[in-house]
Design a protein around this motif. Sequence first.
Motif, short mmCIF file in Angstrom:
data_model
loop_
_atom_site.label_atom_id
_atom_site.label_comp_id
_atom_site.label_asym_id
_atom_site.label_seq_id
_atom_site.Cartn_x
_atom_site.Cartn_y
_atom_site.Cartn_z
N TRP A 183 -15.89 -4.57 -11.22
CA TRP A 183 -16.73 -3.76 -12.10
C TRP A 183 -17.72 -4.62 -12.89
N HIS A 184 -17.24 -5.71 -13.47
CA HIS A 184 -18.08 -6.49 -14.39
C HIS A 184 -18.76 -7.70 -13.76
N ASP A 185 -18.18 -8.29 -12.72
CA ASP A 185 -18.68 -9.57 -12.21
C ASP A 185 -19.57 -9.46 -10.98
N ILE A 186 -19.52 -8.36 -10.27
CA ILE A 186 -20.42 -8.17 -9.13
C ILE A 186 -21.73 -7.60 -9.69
N PRO A 187 -22.86 -8.22 -9.34
CA PRO A 187 -24.13 -7.71 -9.88
C PRO A 187 -24.47 -6.34 -9.32
N LEU B 295 -9.34 -7.60 -15.23
CA LEU B 295 -10.10 -7.86 -14.01
C LEU B 295 -10.26 -6.63 -13.12
N ASN B 296 -9.90 -5.47 -13.63
CA ASN B 296 -10.20 -4.18 -13.00
C ASN B 296 -9.88 -4.09 -11.51
N PRO B 297 -8.61 -4.28 -11.12
CA PRO B 297 -8.27 -4.13 -9.69
C PRO B 297 -8.46 -2.67 -9.25
N ILE B 298 -8.53 -2.47 -7.95
CA ILE B 298 -8.60 -1.12 -7.40
C ILE B 298 -7.16 -0.67 -7.13
N VAL B 299 -6.79 0.48 -7.67
CA VAL B 299 -5.42 1.00 -7.55
C VAL B 299 -5.48 2.45 -7.08
N GLN B 300 -4.35 2.95 -6.59
CA GLN B 300 -4.29 4.36 -6.19
C GLN B 300 -4.13 5.22 -7.43
N ASP B 301 -4.97 6.22 -7.55
CA ASP B 301 -4.95 7.14 -8.68
C ASP B 301 -3.65 7.94 -8.68
N THR B 302 -3.21 8.32 -9.86
CA THR B 302 -2.01 9.16 -9.99
C THR B 302 -2.33 10.39 -10.84
N LYS B 303 -1.55 11.43 -10.62
CA LYS B 303 -1.62 12.64 -11.45
C LYS B 303 -0.19 13.05 -11.73
N LYS B 304 0.16 13.11 -13.00
CA LYS B 304 1.53 13.42 -13.42
C LYS B 304 2.53 12.49 -12.76
N GLY B 305 2.15 11.20 -12.64
CA GLY B 305 3.04 10.17 -12.10
C GLY B 305 3.14 10.12 -10.58
N PRO C 27 0.83 -1.21 0.00
CA PRO C 27 0.00 0.00 0.00
C PRO C 27 0.86 1.26 0.00
N GLY C 28 0.38 2.28 -0.71
CA GLY C 28 1.13 3.53 -0.80
C GLY C 28 2.17 3.52 -1.90
N THR C 29 2.18 2.47 -2.74
CA THR C 29 3.08 2.41 -3.89
C THR C 29 2.26 2.22 -5.15
N SER C 30 2.85 2.54 -6.29
CA SER C 30 2.14 2.37 -7.56
C SER C 30 1.97 0.90 -7.93
N ASP C 31 2.65 0.00 -7.24
CA ASP C 31 2.50 -1.44 -7.50
C ASP C 31 1.29 -2.04 -6.78
N PHE C 32 0.70 -1.31 -5.82
CA PHE C 32 -0.39 -1.85 -5.01
C PHE C 32 -1.67 -1.99 -5.82
N LYS C 33 -2.26 -3.20 -5.75
CA LYS C 33 -3.52 -3.48 -6.42
C LYS C 33 -4.40 -4.30 -5.49
N MET C 34 -5.65 -3.86 -5.29
CA MET C 34 -6.61 -4.64 -4.52
C MET C 34 -7.44 -5.45 -5.51
N GLU C 35 -7.32 -6.76 -5.40
CA GLU C 35 -8.06 -7.63 -6.30
C GLU C 35 -9.34 -8.09 -5.61
N THR C 36 -10.35 -8.38 -6.41
CA THR C 36 -11.62 -8.87 -5.90
C THR C 36 -11.66 -10.38 -6.09
N VAL C 37 -12.02 -11.09 -5.02
CA VAL C 37 -12.02 -12.55 -5.06
C VAL C 37 -13.42 -13.05 -4.71
#
Length: 122
Positions: A25-29, A59-69, A4-14
Amino acid sequence: KGKPGTSDFKMETVENESGKQISAWHDIPLFCEGEGLNMVVEIPKYTKAKMEINTKLELNPIVQDTKKGVLRDYHGPIFWNYGALPQTWEDPNEKGGEEVGYCCGDNDPLDVVEIGSEVRCF
């Protein structure tokens, strides 16, 4: 995945039953069993990292948004759960009505804010 707190962090949905990775986004009703809507919480209450469903990654993980990197944060914690309604999309080519100032969609799932204190099916 990632720290967490890095650009590599991804929250996946299981998926609960199988443990298989799915798209938040697509698989949860959109609609819950019974009444109500499901909500994907991207930014939990009392946090400040600006997280969002990545609509471009598989699979559209949740990631931290960036602006100008640079990773984006709010100035302080938010006091509500912020997220998206699954299986929705705001069309950037569709102009809204007077109630939304005739703005167009932002090419993302529909935003939603949960301000209650009870955990419920939305």
